[in-house]
Structures are given as structure tokens and as C-alpha cells.
Write an enzyme that holds these catalytic residues in place. Structure first.
Site, PDB file in Angstrom:
ATOM      1  N   GLU A 167       3.448   7.931   9.271  1.00  0.00           N
ATOM      2  CA  GLU A 167       3.712   6.614   8.664  1.00  0.00           C
ATOM      3  C   GLU A 167       3.134   6.543   7.247  1.00  0.00           C
ATOM      4  O   GLU A 167       3.764   6.025   6.324  1.00  0.00           O
ATOM      5  CB  GLU A 167       3.134   5.506   9.557  1.00  0.00           C
ATOM      6  N   ALA A 196      -3.598   7.447  13.659  1.00  0.00           N
ATOM      7  CA  ALA A 196      -4.701   6.478  13.675  1.00  0.00           C
ATOM      8  C   ALA A 196      -5.809   7.076  14.538  1.00  0.00           C
ATOM      9  O   ALA A 196      -5.561   7.977  15.340  1.00  0.00           O
ATOM     10  CB  ALA A 196      -4.204   5.168  14.280  1.00  0.00           C
ATOM     11  N   GLY A 199       0.287   7.595  12.807  1.00  0.00           N
ATOM     12  CA  GLY A 199      -0.061   6.937  11.547  1.00  0.00           C
ATOM     13  C   GLY A 199      -0.040   7.910  10.366  1.00  0.00           C
ATOM     14  O   GLY A 199       0.141   7.490   9.218  1.00  0.00           O
ATOM     15  N   GLU A 258       3.253   8.315  19.507  1.00  0.00           N
ATOM     16  CA  GLU A 258       2.529   7.156  20.047  1.00  0.00           C
ATOM     17  C   GLU A 258       2.895   6.844  21.493  1.00  0.00           C
ATOM     18  O   GLU A 258       2.046   6.403  22.273  1.00  0.00           O
ATOM     19  CB  GLU A 258       2.777   5.909  19.181  1.00  0.00           C
TER      20      GLU A 258
HETATM   21  C1  3H9 Z   1      -1.204   6.119  15.978  1.00  0.00           C
HETATM   22  O1  3H9 Z   1      -1.229   6.849  15.046  1.00  0.00           O
HETATM   23  C2  3H9 Z   1      -0.771   4.688  15.880  1.00  0.00           C
HETATM   24  C3  3H9 Z   1      -0.146   4.399  14.571  1.00  0.00           C
HETATM   25  O2  3H9 Z   1       1.209   4.155  14.737  1.00  0.00           O
HETATM   26  C4  3H9 Z   1      -0.822   3.271  13.843  1.00  0.00           C
HETATM   27  C5  3H9 Z   1      -0.932   1.992  14.582  1.00  0.00           C
HETATM   28  C6  3H9 Z   1      -1.394   0.792  13.839  1.00  0.00           C
HETATM   29  N1  3H9 Z   1      -7.814  10.181  16.827  1.00  0.00           N
HETATM   30  O3  3H9 Z   1      -6.372  18.068  20.622  1.00  0.00           O
HETATM   31  P1  3H9 Z   1      -7.486  18.810  19.986  1.00  0.00           P
HETATM   32  C7  3H9 Z   1      -9.641  14.707  18.366  1.00  0.00           C
HETATM   33  S1  3H9 Z   1      -1.716   6.629  17.506  1.00  0.00           S
HETATM   34  C8  3H9 Z   1      -9.051  10.521  17.214  1.00  0.00           C
HETATM   35  O4  3H9 Z   1      -8.505  19.413  20.872  1.00  0.00           O
HETATM   36  P2  3H9 Z   1      -5.573  20.679  18.926  1.00  0.00           P
HETATM   37  C9  3H9 Z   1      -9.583  15.208  19.786  1.00  0.00           C
HETATM   38  O5  3H9 Z   1     -10.014  14.220  20.685  1.00  0.00           O
HETATM   39  C10 3H9 Z   1      -2.145   8.328  17.256  1.00  0.00           C
HETATM   40  N2  3H9 Z   1      -9.374  11.760  17.623  1.00  0.00           N
HETATM   41  O6  3H9 Z   1      -6.975  19.916  18.963  1.00  0.00           O
HETATM   42  C11 3H9 Z   1     -10.539  16.388  19.704  1.00  0.00           C
HETATM   43  O7  3H9 Z   1     -11.848  15.878  19.754  1.00  0.00           O
HETATM   44  P3  3H9 Z   1     -13.002  16.673  20.521  1.00  0.00           P
HETATM   45  C12 3H9 Z   1      -0.970   9.204  17.134  1.00  0.00           C
HETATM   46  C13 3H9 Z   1      -8.415  12.674  17.625  1.00  0.00           C
HETATM   47  O8  3H9 Z   1      -5.629  21.525  17.755  1.00  0.00           O
HETATM   48  C14 3H9 Z   1     -10.295  16.944  18.318  1.00  0.00           C
HETATM   49  O9  3H9 Z   1      -9.707  15.878  17.578  1.00  0.00           O
HETATM   50  N3  3H9 Z   1      -1.374  10.587  17.088  1.00  0.00           N
HETATM   51  C15 3H9 Z   1      -7.102  12.381  17.248  1.00  0.00           C
HETATM   52  O10 3H9 Z   1      -5.286  21.276  20.258  1.00  0.00           O
HETATM   53  C16 3H9 Z   1      -9.369  18.135  18.277  1.00  0.00           C
HETATM   54  O11 3H9 Z   1      -8.181  17.791  18.975  1.00  0.00           O
HETATM   55  C17 3H9 Z   1      -1.469  11.345  18.165  1.00  0.00           C
HETATM   56  O12 3H9 Z   1      -1.189  10.927  19.258  1.00  0.00           O
HETATM   57  C18 3H9 Z   1      -6.816  11.074  16.822  1.00  0.00           C
HETATM   58  N4  3H9 Z   1      -5.589  10.706  16.401  1.00  0.00           N
HETATM   59  O13 3H9 Z   1      -4.475  19.544  18.744  1.00  0.00           O
HETATM   60  C19 3H9 Z   1      -1.956  12.759  17.959  1.00  0.00           C
HETATM   61  N5  3H9 Z   1      -6.352  13.492  17.384  1.00  0.00           N
HETATM   62  O14 3H9 Z   1     -13.094  17.970  19.837  1.00  0.00           O
HETATM   63  C20 3H9 Z   1      -3.054  13.085  18.923  1.00  0.00           C
HETATM   64  C21 3H9 Z   1      -7.182  14.454  17.826  1.00  0.00           C
HETATM   65  O15 3H9 Z   1     -14.178  15.788  20.371  1.00  0.00           O
HETATM   66  N6  3H9 Z   1      -3.617  14.381  18.728  1.00  0.00           N
HETATM   67  N7  3H9 Z   1      -8.413  13.969  17.978  1.00  0.00           N
HETATM   68  O16 3H9 Z   1     -12.504  16.801  21.950  1.00  0.00           O
HETATM   69  C22 3H9 Z   1      -3.019  15.524  19.111  1.00  0.00           C
HETATM   70  O17 3H9 Z   1      -1.912  15.526  19.585  1.00  0.00           O
HETATM   71  C23 3H9 Z   1      -3.769  16.805  18.963  1.00  0.00           C
HETATM   72  O18 3H9 Z   1      -5.145  16.478  18.905  1.00  0.00           O
HETATM   73  C24 3H9 Z   1      -3.428  17.626  17.697  1.00  0.00           C
HETATM   74  C25 3H9 Z   1      -4.437  18.814  17.565  1.00  0.00           C
HETATM   75  C26 3H9 Z   1      -2.018  18.167  17.858  1.00  0.00           C
HETATM   76  C27 3H9 Z   1      -3.551  16.782  16.472  1.00  0.00           C
END
Ligand code: 3H9
Length: 686
Positions: free
Chosen positions: A109, A63, A106, A129
Site C-alpha cells: 500500500e 503494518a 501495508g 491481510e
Molecule cells: C497489514 O499490513 C494491514 C495493512 O493493510 C494496513 C492496515 C491499516 N509485523 O516469518 P518470519 C516478524 S497486515 C510484525 O520468521 P520469513 C515475525 O513475527 C500485515 N512482525 O521470516 C518474526 O519475528 P520473530 C500484512 C512481523 O523470512 C520475524 O518478523 N503483512 C511482521 O520466514 C521474521 O519473520 C503480512 O501479513 C509484521 N508485518 O518470512 C506479512 N512480519 O523472529 C507477514 C514478520 O520474533 N509476514 N514479522 O519470530 C510474513 O508473511 C513473513 O514474516 C515474511 C518473512 C514473508 C515477511
């Protein structure tokens, strides 16, 4: 179709592409777009099946995390992904999810709402999450256990670690792993006319309700221990185990209720703050975008003690060859033995393969003299924390290093500019303060000297990423951000003990609040001699109005140096396990009587409040002085380097939550009563 989701036809297959860079997060419109495309395909007789794929480097990383703050603030309605995912799952035509990159939260999911999953070999799948203080909220706690069983679902949702595609295949979370073009493979599969297959109907992996309840009873204490004081992991256990007793739709409703409780709770906001904080700190306001990082092909580390050996391991883990120098052959051998055993330990735990351990070891060359250092792109010194010694090392590095090489110091407190002045190239000098144990701790405190040039800073930031560290930049000031704040924080802990609290009660209060260790036990860990030396320097510089004579100084005077001498605030056995020492408490009370310190009782809340106020105020001073760029930089130093609970967001985040005015007012009262230690910082006053 919206811009976020597009469709195209490949023969009789409808390909639905999610296009929301950088990570295809499920921002408003994404899931709606997919569900609408699936819906439209139902009445299009020319479509036999549907493939959903992400554009760019990833499927869907979850999400949109930015939305959560808006929901909590009441600016947006709660996410309603379940009806959309149910629509996809109910498709009468088969839906294949084509997965690559990150399939997280998400995103996973969504993938599980499809009928089949086909993944590229390098795909990572997970429900992270909990790391945001949440639980899966779009069916993850109900569909995942149906596919992989309750125990594995617990493992994935409670600890939030991802798994790779081969493992997902073994578990039945994906149906195929391919090396070829994903969409082609998905289309080819669809043309075999597989029947739609709803995850919700797949119940054979679920335990019966009694078994699920007893599983929950077994795992909760372990979760409570490993993820102390965190609420989301326990909520995840509840939600997942409910899959065994509740019909699917009721399970979704139960999950939604727990998800909302987590989302509106304080831990989630704090963890979301740290998620964005870790990314924000890499942005340096005045670093020109075109500052080009230097490529680091060979690094040199001077000093093979615990820090030097640890830093060499960090470089080797990133695939960078490194020379590890120590003039003392015994120290060099000890350093290399430590490295070998650390690598063997990691291989034994399965964190790296034995081959990776070998490769890393082969990248580290122990060396007694300077040969090869003239080829290094970066040299970091990690010798004993003594200004004169470090000055001599820098003067020597200036003679040896090639022009343009970066010269870094691992100092935790000393004046980087003074070291830079020992060279004819102060612009190439920078602080790289690693934390112990260096291979484990994520923080790299970067010290930008008065002369440090943009290329060196850009190189440092790029290097930190390669070393998998989070770099936080501090200006040059005594103790930088971390240790400068630690002084007043620990000073309060000592004062509270002098004023009547038992030392272990002080530590326990802060531990129970969430700190990884109590401040007095931390003193024992790094050494009361080190604490004493640091305080002398701070006193000389007139920083933070620390007391010149404290009970801790007495302990140091008695040779009680902490863990290394077997006694400090606590007693330590040969296994370094601590026990309380009644003699310390007796001495404390005598000291208090001798110094006429009025005695009182302290509640745990009061202990925490005073120590944190001191920490926050010093952070405020650093912000007012421009040593730290932003509040979030201070927070990340504490969360990543000082055992501050991430689910409390960091000291400055806590200050904002408590209310800066409230803290300012009580500081002012203490300032008037107790003197300059409590003078509120300009940051608090503003
Ligand atoms: C969820 O899904 C809840 C569900 O159950 C539904 C509920 C109803 N959203 O980390 P990076 C941005 S909760 C918005 O530097 P990497 C990040 O801020 C979510 N933005 O790259 C960054 O922005 P900026 C569960 C996001 O290659 C840019 O993308 N998911 C999101 O080192 C690049 O990210 C997670 O917790 C997001 N979901 O790592 C995953 N994800 O360039 C969270 C990333 O402006 N994300 N951004 O600073 C991660 O773990 C890492 O970002 C990922 C990539 C591994 C994906």
C-alpha cells in the site's frame, strides 16, 4: 528524523531509508517518518525527486502485526496510515518506491502511494491481510484495482497469495524490474524528470459499477466455497468492487469501515494468534542456543508406502538427495510410480516447472537393500505402525548407520523411547511424525525422547525449516499431542451418535463449525481398523478412560474399515465419494437399545461443545503432564495437522475465549454424572 527512517542525499535525490528490522514493519513512526521526509523535500529546492527504500533484506512486510492486539485492547488508537500515504501521493516532486524482498500488506500500500515503482527481480508483492482475518486497510483495495484491474486485485486480496516481480511488471504494478543496484537505478530514473503520477487518478482499469457488481456476484460464491466461513475474504470483495462505484476518498472510507469490522471480529484475533503461533513453536525453552544443527547432505527413508514416498518427496523438494528403501520390489515400484505421478501433477498445475519435477525425481534413488545407508546423515523409518516391526528396523539401523547419524521414526503413536532402546545410541533417536499427504501438510510433530540430545533436536528444527514444515515438539507419550487428543474427541462423536444423533448430523455440526471434516468421516478415512488398534493401545495404557466397547468397534467387527473397504460409518463408491447408509443408523439404534443407552436430541451447538470439551480437556492433560510445552503448541498441531479452522485459533485458544472456568464447571458437572472420562484436567482446574 526518527531512528526508524533516515534520509541521505545522492546528488539531487533524497533517499529515504526505512530501518525497522527484521521486516521493516510499519510500526508507529515509520509511515510518519516517510511522510515527514517527503513533506520537507517539497520546500527544498535542491531536491528533484525522492526514493523510498527499505534497509536490510526487505522493503516493508506490512503494518506491524503486534499493534493489532493493542488496538483491539484499546491500548492504542486505530492506525491512521491513509493521511500519511495521501501526503506521499500528493508530493509535487516525483516519488519512486525502490522495492526488494517482501512488499506485503501495508508495504504494498505504501509502494502504491508512490508515483513509480522499481523492483529487484526477486521481489515478492502481495496483500496477504486475509490470512490475518483482515482486508488491506491503507488504500490497498482502492489503489490496487486502479493499477492492475478489479479481477487481479480480487485474486490478490481475496486469496492473499503473493506475486513475483516479473508478474508485477506484466500487470503494471511495478514500472521497472532491475538486476542492478536498486537505489542507483531509481536515482537515474528520477534524473530523467518523470512527472508525479498519482495512483488515485489512474481509473482506466476500473470497470463500470454494474460490471463490478456482477463480478462481485460471480466471485462471492466461489470465495464462500474456497474460504468457507471466513469473513475477511468477502469483505475484501466488497471493498475492491466499491472502487468502481465510489470516488477515491469515499472508497478509502468504505475500506476503513470494513477493515475495522474485520479487526474487531473474532476471526482476526484467532488468525493473528496462529501467525505468531507458527513462529513461537520453533522456540524450545531448554534447547541451548549453541546447539548446532548437523548438516543433512543425504537422507534415507525406510519403507516406500504412502508415507515413505511422501517423505522422500519432501526431502527432494528441499534439494536433499534421498535413498528410498523397500525390500518389497512391488511396493518400491508402487512408491516410485506414486512419486512420478505426484510430481507430474504438480508440474501440470504449474506449481513447479517440468525441470523442477525432473530434478526432484533425480534426487530420489529407489533401493531394495541397505547400500548407501551407511553414508546417510539422517535415516527415517516409515514402515507399518507396529512396535515390534519398528523395533527390528531400529536395531538394524543401529548396525548400518554411521556414528552421529540421526535416526528418526515417522510413528504417529508409538513409544519413541522403546525404539531408542533398540539401539546403542538412544540419544540420536527422535520422532518425525509427518502428516498425510506429507508433501502438502505443513505440520511436523517432533517427538523428543527421554534421551534425544540437543544436537538431534536442533538438527530436526533446522531441517523442518528447510522442508518448509512447521515443527511442534512433543515429549514422548502415547499418541504424542495430536493423536492422543484425537482419541477422546472422536470418542465423544461416537458417544453422541450412540445417544441418539445421526452420524452424519454429528459430522455436519463439526463441519459447519469449521472443521475440515467430521470426526466420524475422518475415522473412515484413516481406517476403523487403525482407530480400533489405537484405542486398544490407549486402553492398555489407561489413557483418557475410553469405552472398551462402542458402536464403532461393532462396525470394525463387521469388516467395515472405512474408505478402504468401501464401507464404514458411510458407504463409499469407487470414486471414494461418501453416501449416508441408513443401515448404519438402524444398527445404531438397535445397539443403543441393546446397551440401554438413553436416547435424546442434540443441537449442533451441543454436539460441537461436547466434542471440543473432550479435545480441550485432553490438551489440558498434555500441558499438565509437560508433554506439550505451551498452549500454542497444541493449537498449532490442531490447526496445521488436524483440519482445525485457523480462524478459530486452535482448541486451547478457543478454551481461553470461552473461558476456562466455564468449561471447567461444565466438565465437573459431567464428571459427577457420567464418570471419569470427564475428569477435568489439572490445566483446566488451575
Ligand atoms: C497489514 O499490513 C494491514 C495493512 O493493510 C494496513 C492496515 C491499516 N509485523 O516469518 P518470519 C516478524 S497486515 C510484525 O520468521 P520469513 C515475525 O513475527 C500485515 N512482525 O521470516 C518474526 O519475528 P520473530 C500484512 C512481523 O523470512 C520475524 O518478523 N503483512 C511482521 O520466514 C521474521 O519473520 C503480512 O501479513 C509484521 N508485518 O518470512 C506479512 N512480519 O523472529 C507477514 C514478520 O520474533 N509476514 N514479522 O519470530 C510474513 O508473511 C513473513 O514474516 C515474511 C518473512 C514473508 C515477511
Amino acid at each position: 528524523m526518527s531512528d526508524l527512517v533516515t534520509t541521505r542525499r545522492l546528488d539531487r535525490v533524497l533517499v529515504v531509508t526505512i530501518d525497522n528490522p527484521p521486516v521493516n514493519a510499519l510500526a508507529p513512526g515509520v509511515a510518519e517518518g516517510i511522510a515527514a521526509a517527503v513533506h520537507a523535500a517539497q520546500t527544498d529546492e535542491s531536491v528533484e525527486g525522492i526514493v523510498v527504500v527499505g534497509s536490510g533484506s526487505t522493503f516493508v512486510a506490512g503494518a506491524d502485526i503486534k499493534e493489532f492486539g493493542r488496538i483491539v485492547a484499546g491500548e492504542r488508537p486505530m492506525l491512521a496510515l491513509n493521511p500519511l500515504f495521501n501526503e506521499i501521493e500528493s508530493s509535487a516532486k516525483p516519488v519512486v518506491m525502490a522495492l526488494h524482498g517482501n512488499v506485503l500488506g501495508g508495504g504494498l500500500e505504501l509502494a502504491m502511494a508512490g508515483h513509480y515503482r522499481i523492483a529487484d527481480r526477486r521481489t515478492k508483492l502481495g496483500q496477504p491481510e486475509v490470512k490475518l482475518g483482515l482486508i488491506p486497510g491503507a488504500g490497498g483495495t482502492q489503489r490496487l484495482p486502479r493499477l492492475v484491474g478489479l479481477e487481479t486485485a480480487l485474486e490478490m486480496c481475496v486469496f492473499g497469495e503473493s506475486i513475483n516481480a516479473p508478474r508485477a511488471l506484466e500487470l503494471g504494478l511495478v514500472d521497472f524490474v532491475v538486476e542492478t543496484d536498486l537505489v542507483q537505478a531509481a536515482c537515474a530514473f528520477l534524473l530523467t524528470a518523470p512527472p508525479p503520477r498519482r495512483t488515485r487518478d489512474h481509473t482506466s482499469n476500473l470497470l463500470n459499477p454494474d460490471q463490478a457488481q456482477s463480478l462481485a456476484g460471480r466471485v462471492k460464491p466461489e470465495v464462500g466455497r474456497r474460504l468457507r466461513l471466513q469473513t475477511a475474504p468477502l469483505a475484501a470483495v466488497d471493498a475492491i468492487c466499491s472502487a468502481a462505484s465510489l470516488p477515491f476518498e469515499d472508497g478509502l472510507a468504505h475500506e476503513a469501515k470494513l477493515f475495522a469490522e474485520c479487526l474487531y471480529g473474532e476471526q482476526s484475533s484467532a488468525l493473528i494468534h496462529t501467525f505468531f503461533g507458527e513462529r513461537t513453536v520453533s522456540r524450545i525453552a531448554d534447547l541451548p542456543k549453541d546447539a548446532k544443527p548437523l548438516e543433512i547432505r543425504l537422507a534415507g527413508v525406510v519403507g516406500a508406502g504412502t508415507m515413505g514416498a511422501g517423505i522422500a518427496q519432501c526431502y527432494a523438494a528441499a534439494g536433499i538427495p534421498v535413498l528410498l528403501k523397500d525390500a518389497d520390489p512391488t511396493a518400491l515400484e508402487r512408491g516410485m510410480t506414486g512419486i512420478r505421478s505426484a510430481l507430474a501433477g504438480q508440474a501440470a498445475k504449474g506449481r513447479i516447472t517440468p525441470q523442477e519435477a525432473e530434478q526432484r525425481l533425480a534426487l530420489i534413488t529407489p533401493i531394495a537393500d541397505w547400500s548407501g545407508f551407511e553414508r546417510c546423515d539422517l535415516i527415517i523409518e516409515a514402515v507399518f505402525e507396529d512396535l515390534d516391526l519398528k523395533r527390528r528396523v531400529f536395531a538394524q539401523l543401529d548396525e548400518i548407520a554411521r556414528p552421529g547419524a540421526v535416526l528418526a521414526s515417522n510413528t504417529s503413536t508409538l513409544d519413541i523411547d522403546a525404539l531408542a532402546r533398540c539401539t546403542r545410541r538412544p540419544e540420536r533417536v527422535v520422532g518425525h511424525h509427518f502428516f498425510s499427504p506429507a508433501p502438502v501438510m505443513k505440520l511436523l510433530e517432533v517427538v523428543r525422547g527421554a534421551a534425544t540430545d540437543d544436537e538431534v533436536l536442533a538438527t530436526t528444527m533446522a531441517l523442518a525449516k528447510r522442508l518448509k514444515k512447521t515443527a511442534v515438539v512433543s515429549r514422548n507419550a502415547f499418541g504424542f499431542i495430536g493423536n492422543r487428543m484425537f482419541g477422546p474427541y472422536r470418542a465423544q462423536a461416537v458417544s453422541i451418535a450412540e445417544e441418539g444423533a445421526a452420524p452424519w448430523d454429528v459430522d455436519q455440526a463439526l463441519y459447519d463449525w469449521g472443521m475440515a471434516m467430521g470426526p466420524l468421516a475422518v475415522g473412515d478415512l484413516f481406517g476403523l481398523d487403525v482407530a480400533w488398534r489405537m484405542k486398544q493401545m490407549a486402553l492398555k495404557l489407561g489413557i483418557a478412560h475410553l469405552d472398551a466397547d462402542t458402536f464403532e468397534d461393532r462396525l470394525f467387527g463387521q469388516g467395515r474399515l472405512g474408505q478402504k473397504s468401501g464401507a464404514g460409518w458411510y458407504l463409499y463408491g469407487s470414486d471414494r465419494k461418501l453416501t449416508q447408509d441408513p443401515d448404519v443408523e438402524a444398527q445404531l439404534r438397535l445397539y443403543a437399545a441393546e446397551m440401554a443407552i438413553p436416547q435424546r436430541r442434540f443441537s449442533p451447538e451441543r454436539i460441537v461443545e461436547r466434542c471440543l470439551d473432550a479435545l480441550i480437556n485432553e490438551g489440558g492433560r498434555l500441558l499438565a503432564e509437560g508433554v506439550a510445552q505451551r498452549e500454542v503448541d497444541v493449537d498449532m498441531v490442531y490447526v496445521l495437522g488436524y483440519g482445525f479452522p485457523a480462524w478459530r485459533g486452535g482448541p486451547m485458544y478457543c478454551a481461553a475465549r470461552t473461558g476456562k472456568r466455564k468449561i471447567y464447571e461444565r466438565m465437573l458437572r459431567r464428571y459427577e454424572r457420567y464418570g471419569p472420562f470427564w475428569k477435568p484436567s489439572e490445566w483446566l482446574r488451575a
